[in-house]
Design a protein around this motif. Structure first.
Motif, PDB file in Angstrom:
ATOM      1  N   GLY A 127      13.177   1.560   5.851  1.00 51.66           N
ATOM      2  CA  GLY A 127      12.599   2.022   4.596  1.00 51.66           C
ATOM      3  C   GLY A 127      11.421   1.206   4.118  1.00 51.66           C
ATOM      4  O   GLY A 127      10.808   1.535   3.098  1.00 51.66           O
ATOM      5  N   ASN A 128      11.092   0.131   4.829  1.00 51.14           N
ATOM      6  CA  ASN A 128       9.955  -0.705   4.445  1.00 51.14           C
ATOM      7  C   ASN A 128       8.683  -0.242   5.145  1.00 51.14           C
ATOM      8  O   ASN A 128       8.723   0.340   6.236  1.00 51.14           O
ATOM      9  CB  ASN A 128      10.225  -2.167   4.804  1.00 51.14           C
ATOM     10  CG  ASN A 128      11.348  -2.767   3.974  1.00 51.14           C
ATOM     11  OD1 ASN A 128      11.386  -2.585   2.752  1.00 51.14           O
ATOM     12  ND2 ASN A 128      12.267  -3.469   4.618  1.00 51.14           N
ATOM     13  N   LEU A 129       7.558  -0.522   4.520  1.00 56.15           N
ATOM     14  CA  LEU A 129       6.287  -0.170   5.117  1.00 56.15           C
ATOM     15  C   LEU A 129       5.994  -1.077   6.313  1.00 56.15           C
ATOM     16  O   LEU A 129       6.351  -2.252   6.315  1.00 56.15           O
ATOM     17  CB  LEU A 129       5.164  -0.287   4.088  1.00 56.15           C
ATOM     18  CG  LEU A 129       5.251   0.660   2.882  1.00 56.15           C
ATOM     19  CD1 LEU A 129       4.105   0.390   1.921  1.00 56.15           C
ATOM     20  CD2 LEU A 129       5.240   2.115   3.330  1.00 56.15           C
ATOM     21  N   ILE A 130       5.338  -0.518   7.311  1.00 57.93           N
ATOM     22  CA  ILE A 130       4.965  -1.288   8.495  1.00 57.93           C
ATOM     23  C   ILE A 130       3.924  -2.345   8.115  1.00 57.93           C
ATOM     24  O   ILE A 130       2.952  -2.059   7.408  1.00 57.93           O
ATOM     25  CB  ILE A 130       4.380  -0.370   9.583  1.00 57.93           C
ATOM     26  CG1 ILE A 130       5.427   0.683  10.032  1.00 57.93           C
ATOM     27  CG2 ILE A 130       3.888  -1.177  10.777  1.00 57.93           C
ATOM     28  CD1 ILE A 130       6.595   0.110  10.769  1.00 57.93           C
TER      29      ILE A 130
ATOM     30  N   LYS B  76      11.114   5.687  -2.038  1.00 57.40           N
ATOM     31  CA  LYS B  76      10.124   6.033  -3.059  1.00 57.40           C
ATOM     32  C   LYS B  76       9.406   4.780  -3.540  1.00 57.40           C
ATOM     33  O   LYS B  76       9.999   3.709  -3.627  1.00 57.40           O
ATOM     34  CB  LYS B  76      10.797   6.743  -4.247  1.00 57.40           C
ATOM     35  CG  LYS B  76      11.449   8.078  -3.882  1.00 57.40           C
ATOM     36  CD  LYS B  76      12.120   8.718  -5.089  1.00 57.40           C
ATOM     37  CE  LYS B  76      12.851  10.004  -4.709  1.00 57.40           C
ATOM     38  NZ  LYS B  76      11.938  11.093  -4.354  1.00 57.40           N
ATOM     39  N   LYS B  77       8.122   4.938  -3.840  1.00 56.84           N
ATOM     40  CA  LYS B  77       7.325   3.867  -4.412  1.00 56.84           C
ATOM     41  C   LYS B  77       6.520   4.420  -5.577  1.00 56.84           C
ATOM     42  O   LYS B  77       6.146   5.595  -5.585  1.00 56.84           O
ATOM     43  CB  LYS B  77       6.368   3.263  -3.369  1.00 56.84           C
ATOM     44  CG  LYS B  77       7.074   2.399  -2.325  1.00 56.84           C
ATOM     45  CD  LYS B  77       6.095   1.848  -1.302  1.00 56.84           C
ATOM     46  CE  LYS B  77       5.201   0.762  -1.869  1.00 56.84           C
ATOM     47  NZ  LYS B  77       5.953  -0.485  -2.143  1.00 56.84           N
ATOM     48  N   VAL B  78       6.269   3.569  -6.568  1.00 59.34           N
ATOM     49  CA  VAL B  78       5.517   3.981  -7.750  1.00 59.34           C
ATOM     50  C   VAL B  78       4.055   3.596  -7.571  1.00 59.34           C
ATOM     51  O   VAL B  78       3.728   2.447  -7.264  1.00 59.34           O
ATOM     52  CB  VAL B  78       6.086   3.322  -9.022  1.00 59.34           C
ATOM     53  CG1 VAL B  78       5.266   3.728 -10.247  1.00 59.34           C
ATOM     54  CG2 VAL B  78       7.549   3.717  -9.216  1.00 59.34           C
ATOM     55  N   GLY B  79       3.173   4.583  -7.753  1.00 55.63           N
ATOM     56  CA  GLY B  79       1.753   4.356  -7.604  1.00 55.63           C
ATOM     57  C   GLY B  79       1.134   3.721  -8.832  1.00 55.63           C
ATOM     58  O   GLY B  79       1.809   3.468  -9.854  1.00 55.63           O
TER      59      GLY B  79
END
Length: 243
Positions: A88-91, A139-142
């Motif tokens: 679930g983490n960004l590369i 999910k991430k908040v922009g």
């Protein structure tokens, strides 16, 4: 160093064929479909899909910036490669599977910081490359307070005999997103076209994505409030019964 080339993609999915589709919007480089955008409408909501190359180059992200700004009235779905890990983490460079490509490339964290987080009309990022048998979503908040749904969808390691009783056919997995009218609800299913069945209950769920045009309501409320405030300034004695 890696080499970022996709000659077979452009050979088997020709530019002429893709550009003749009614949904076609354009490409980063004419004659090549490595980076494209297209349009579709569901429940009166206009969407734009931006498909980006694996680990997009900086100049490609700048192009995506421009296209996203020019289509700020559209909800944007971004598809790319090697953006989200199976945890679930960004590369990032510590877990990236290859060295930077010749000609430049970005990883998932850089793509988020340089592009995705900046635009409130980006609703979803769908990524591949990291093979995993289940859908991975987070999910991430922009920067504008919008919630971006991120999904890893890659079944490359499921295409083995173990998953299909030794038939050598693989499982033909597809992710199905079902949109609900006038709603932010999305029904997600993970389906095998070979077995004609859904795969694992954890991959069948209802999610919410920022899909409806809430800004329209804000505009109408603002105009109504302005009209109400103006009416408060009127003096009743200046008007007759008829007026």
């Amino acid at each position: 160093m890696g080499v970022l080339r996709t000659p077979l993609m452009n050979q088997y999915f020709s530019y002429s064929e893709v550009s003749n589709q009614p949904s076609f919007g354009g490409t980063y480089k004419e004659g090549e479909i490595d980076n494209t955008y297209s349009y579709f409408t569901i429940n009166n909501v206009e969407f734009m899909v931006i498909s980006l190359e694996e680990s997009p180059r900086l100049e490609v992200l700048e192009w995506a910036d421009k296209i996203t700004v020019e289509n700020k009235g559209n909800k944007v779905i971004v598809t790319t490669y090697e953006y989200l890990n199976f945890d679930g983490n960004l590369i990032n460079y510590e877990i990236q599977d290859h060295l930077p490509f010749i000609g430049g490339s970005t990883n998932g964290e850089e793509m988020w910081d340089l592009y995705v987080r900046k635009y409130e009309n980006i609703a979803v990022v769908i990524a591949g490359y990291i093979g995993f048998p289940d859908l991975v979503y987070t999910k991430k908040v922009g920067d504008n307070g919008n919630v971006v749904t991120q999904i890893l969808c890659d079944t490359q390691f499921m295409d083995s005999d173990d998953y299909n009783n030794g038939s050598s056919q693989g499982v033909g997995m597809v992710m199905i997103l079902s949109f609900k009218k006038n709603s932010d609800e999305i029904k997600v299913n993970w389906y095998s076209i070979i077995r004609n069945q859904f795969y694992r209950a954890k991959n069948r769920y209802i999610d919410t994505m920022e899909l409806t045009n809430k800004n329209d309501d804000k505009v109408y409320k603002t105009k109504l409030q302005a009209l109400y405030d103006k009416c408060l300034t009127f003096n009743e004695i200046e008007y007759t019964q008829e007026s």
